[in-house]
Design a protein around this motif. Sequence first.
Motif, mmCIF file in Angstrom:
data_model
loop_
_atom_site.group_PDB
_atom_site.id
_atom_site.type_symbol
_atom_site.label_atom_id
_atom_site.label_comp_id
_atom_site.label_asym_id
_atom_site.label_seq_id
_atom_site.Cartn_x
_atom_site.Cartn_y
_atom_site.Cartn_z
ATOM 1 N N GLN A 74 46.124 44.503 39.394
ATOM 2 C CA GLN A 74 45.909 44.302 37.961
ATOM 3 C C GLN A 74 47.258 44.324 37.232
ATOM 4 N N ASP A 75 47.975 43.226 37.419
ATOM 5 C CA ASP A 75 49.334 43.118 36.884
ATOM 6 C C ASP A 75 49.445 42.097 35.760
ATOM 7 N N GLY A 76 48.306 41.641 35.220
ATOM 8 C CA GLY A 76 48.316 40.671 34.146
ATOM 9 C C GLY A 76 48.258 39.224 34.598
ATOM 10 N N THR A 77 48.288 38.993 35.916
ATOM 11 C CA THR A 77 48.200 37.626 36.425
ATOM 12 C C THR A 77 46.849 37.017 36.071
ATOM 13 N N GLU A 78 46.854 35.772 35.611
ATOM 14 C CA GLU A 78 45.608 35.039 35.383
ATOM 15 C C GLU A 78 45.322 34.192 36.614
ATOM 16 N N GLU A 79 44.308 34.586 37.364
ATOM 17 C CA GLU A 79 43.933 33.858 38.563
ATOM 18 C C GLU A 79 43.125 32.611 38.220
ATOM 19 N N PHE A 80 42.759 31.825 39.228
ATOM 20 C CA PHE A 80 41.963 30.614 39.026
ATOM 21 C C PHE A 80 40.627 30.916 38.363
ATOM 22 N N ASP A 81 40.125 32.152 38.530
ATOM 23 C CA ASP A 81 38.810 32.513 37.997
ATOM 24 C C ASP A 81 38.910 33.434 36.788
ATOM 25 N N ALA A 82 40.035 33.365 36.084
ATOM 26 C CA ALA A 82 40.281 34.303 34.983
ATOM 27 C C ALA A 82 39.198 34.251 33.915
ATOM 28 N N ASN A 83 38.577 33.095 33.726
ATOM 29 C CA ASN A 83 37.550 32.966 32.691
ATOM 30 C C ASN A 83 36.179 32.629 33.270
ATOM 31 N N GLU A 84 36.010 32.882 34.562
ATOM 32 C CA GLU A 84 34.766 32.509 35.226
ATOM 33 C C GLU A 84 33.901 33.725 35.521
ATOM 34 N N LEU A 85 32.595 33.481 35.644
ATOM 35 C CA LEU A 85 31.693 34.520 36.114
ATOM 36 C C LEU A 85 32.100 34.937 37.519
ATOM 37 N N GLY A 86 31.963 36.222 37.789
ATOM 38 C CA GLY A 86 32.424 36.765 39.056
ATOM 39 C C GLY A 86 33.877 37.173 39.014
ATOM 40 N N GLY A 87 34.641 36.520 38.146
ATOM 41 C CA GLY A 87 36.055 36.829 37.990
ATOM 42 C C GLY A 87 36.317 37.544 36.686
ATOM 43 N N GLY A 88 37.262 36.988 35.894
ATOM 44 C CA GLY A 88 37.681 37.670 34.676
ATOM 45 C C GLY A 88 36.585 37.860 33.661
ATOM 46 N N ALA A 89 35.596 36.942 33.615
ATOM 47 C CA ALA A 89 34.508 37.081 32.651
ATOM 48 C C ALA A 89 33.621 38.270 32.952
ATOM 49 N N GLU A 90 33.766 38.855 34.162
ATOM 50 C CA GLU A 90 32.985 40.046 34.508
ATOM 51 C C GLU A 90 33.896 41.205 34.905
ATOM 52 N N GLY A 91 35.130 41.195 34.379
ATOM 53 C CA GLY A 91 36.012 42.340 34.536
ATOM 54 C C GLY A 91 36.803 42.380 35.820
ATOM 55 N N ASN A 92 36.712 41.352 36.659
ATOM 56 C CA ASN A 92 37.510 41.300 37.885
ATOM 57 C C ASN A 92 38.766 40.497 37.595
ATOM 58 N N VAL A 93 39.831 41.205 37.267
ATOM 59 C CA VAL A 93 41.034 40.569 36.747
ATOM 60 C C VAL A 93 42.231 40.902 37.616
ATOM 61 N N GLY A 94 43.263 40.043 37.496
ATOM 62 C CA GLY A 94 44.513 40.284 38.190
ATOM 63 C C GLY A 94 44.696 39.378 39.391
ATOM 64 N N ARG A 95 45.803 39.593 40.075
ATOM 65 C CA ARG A 95 46.204 38.739 41.198
ATOM 66 C C ARG A 95 45.427 39.092 42.458
ATOM 67 N N ILE A 96 44.776 38.093 43.050
ATOM 68 C CA ILE A 96 44.063 38.306 44.311
ATOM 69 C C ILE A 96 45.075 38.531 45.424
ATOM 70 N N LEU A 97 44.851 39.585 46.193
ATOM 71 C CA LEU A 97 45.734 39.951 47.294
ATOM 72 C C LEU A 97 45.078 39.588 48.621
ATOM 73 N N LYS A 98 45.677 38.664 49.340
ATOM 74 C CA LYS A 98 45.164 38.368 50.679
ATOM 75 C C LYS A 98 45.666 39.424 51.657
ATOM 76 N N PRO A 99 44.883 39.711 52.691
ATOM 77 C CA PRO A 99 45.386 40.648 53.693
ATOM 78 C C PRO A 99 46.615 40.083 54.402
ATOM 79 N N ALA A 100 47.533 40.957 54.746
ATOM 80 C CA ALA A 100 48.631 40.562 55.627
ATOM 81 C C ALA A 100 48.111 40.431 57.058
ATOM 82 N N GLN A 101 47.093 41.231 57.391
ATOM 83 C CA GLN A 101 46.432 41.159 58.692
ATOM 84 C C GLN A 101 44.933 41.324 58.478
ATOM 85 N N ALA A 102 44.153 40.596 59.263
ATOM 86 C CA ALA A 102 42.703 40.772 59.289
ATOM 87 C C ALA A 102 42.283 40.857 60.751
ATOM 88 N N GLU A 103 42.046 42.071 61.227
ATOM 89 C CA GLU A 103 41.721 42.302 62.632
ATOM 90 C C GLU A 103 40.205 42.440 62.777
#
Length: 500
Positions: A302-331
Motif C-alpha cells: 500500500q504505497d499509493g500505486t494505482e494498479e490496473f484495477d484501481a477503480n474496479e470492483l474487487g480492486g480499489g473500488a472495494e478497498g484493495n489498493v496498492g501495488r500487486i506483489l508477485k511472488p519471487a518464488q512459488a513452490e
Amino acid sequence: MGRNTRKRRTPLAAKVVAGAAALAVGGGGLVWANFHASAHEEGPAHHRTRSAAAQVATIDCPDVGQQLSGVPDRARGEVDGELATMDSQITEAYQRLATTRRAQAGDPQFVQNTILGPLKDRRKAIIDRIQLEIDRAGGRADDNLDQLAGCQGRPAEQPQNGDGQNGDGQNGDGQDGGGQDGGQNQDDNGNGAAGPVADDFIDINDVEPNSRDSENGLAANGDGGSTGTFTTDCGVNENNLFNSDNLIAAPGVDNGAHHVHDYVGNQDNDAFSSDEDLANADTSCRNQGDRSTYYWPVLRLQDGTEEFDANELGGGAEGNVGRILKPAQAELKFVGNQQGDVVAMPKFLRIITGDAKSFTNGDANANSSWSCTGFEDRQVTDKYPLCPEGSQVVRTSNFQSCWDGQNIDSANHRDHMAFVQEDGGCPNGFQAIPQLQVRLVYDIPTPTVENGQVRNPYAVDSFPEQLHKPITDHNDFINVMDEDLMNEVVDCINSGEDCQ
C-alpha cells in the motif's frame, strides 16, 4: 498488468455491488479513506478530534454457506449464486458503514436502524430462497437457517472467537463497544484502505520458535508412511492472470471473491470456466500434463500505486489498493501420508484451505502461516511478519489431504475433505491423497511501525469487511492433472522418491 478479458455476463450479484461501489469511488479516487477517523474532517489528520472508539469498525455476519450440507447437486448452482448475492449485500452494508461516519457520530442508533436492520431483512429473503431451492431439488433445508440472518457491528479488535454471531444488534452497548484503541484509532495509514493497522504486524524475532498450533498446517508425510514428493513448477503468474472471481465458491458470478487472485497453472480461470474449459486450457506448468488451477489472493504494497484495477470492483473500488506483489518464488509440492500410501486424486477435485472470512467467522478454518526466510521455525497465523534485512516474507498453505472417496466438491466446499488426525491418519471413511503444499516467497520492503502507526504496509487482498487481516489468507486448488501424471505423482510419493 492485466486481467482476464473473457467476455462475461453481469449477474445480479455484480449489479448489486456496482451500485454500492459508487459510494466508494468519487472524482476518480477512493473515499474509503479515514475509515477510522471522526466526524471532524478538517485540518491535518493528527489534529483531528477522533470519536472512532464510539463507532463500530466492520460488519460481522454469520457465514450461511458454512452451515450448509446435504444440498442436492441440482440445487448447488442456485444456492452458490444466492450466497454470492449475500456476500454482495455485506459488501454494500460495509461500504455504507464506511461512508456514513458523520451520521453515526450524531445518532447512536444509525447503524442499527439504517444498515444492520435492512441488511437482516435482505439476508432473510435470500435464506428463504435458499431453503426453497433445496426443498424443490429434493433435499431437506435446515429450518434454523433463519437464525443466521442478523449481523452485528463490531470493533476491529473484538476477540476472534466466532461466538455470538447470530444476533441482530450491535456489539455490547450499541456503538459504544471498546477495542479500537491503539493502532485502530489511527486514520488509515494514508493509504485509503481500512487496514492493515500496526497491531496486524509482528517482528519475526518476537515469534517463539515452534509455538504455532499447526495441527492443520503440518506436513502429512513422515518416516512411517509414504515419504516421497512430487514438485510441479508452474511459475509465478508471469502471464498476469488476475481476476476477482472464485470458480470454486461462486461459480457463474462475476467478482464473486470481492478481492483479486493470482493464478498459476491453468490459464482459463474465471467464474464461467467449465470443467471442459479447464481440461482444454493452456497451462503455465512446465509439465504440460498439469492443467491444475492454483490460486490465492494477491499481496499488495500500500504505497499509493494505482494498479490496473484501481477503480474496479474487487480492486480499489472495494478497498484493495496498492501495488500487486508477485511472488519471487512459488513452490508447489505434493507429499505423502504418515500412516501409509496415498491414492490418486479424482480429476476436478476442488479444495479450499483457510477461510477468507476468518476475521469475522473465527479461526476454526483458518490455515494461514506467515514467516520469514531464515526463520521458518517461527510461524504465525494472525500477524504479518516484519522480516530483518536480507530476509523475505513467506506464506505457506498445507492443504487438507484426506478425501471422502466420493465427491469432488461439497455444498460448503469443505465436507468432502479433512485434515489428517493427530496420529497422521485420515478419519474413518476418508482416504489419504497427495497433500498439496504451497510456499510463496516475496521480496517486500519491511513496513515501518512507529507510535501505533504503520507506513507502507503490505496486506493480503480480502473481502472489504475483513479489513485485510492476515488470518483471512487462504488458498485454492482444482486438480486438472491428466491420468498418467496423477499416477506418476502417486507412484513417486508411495515409493519414497523425489520427483518433478
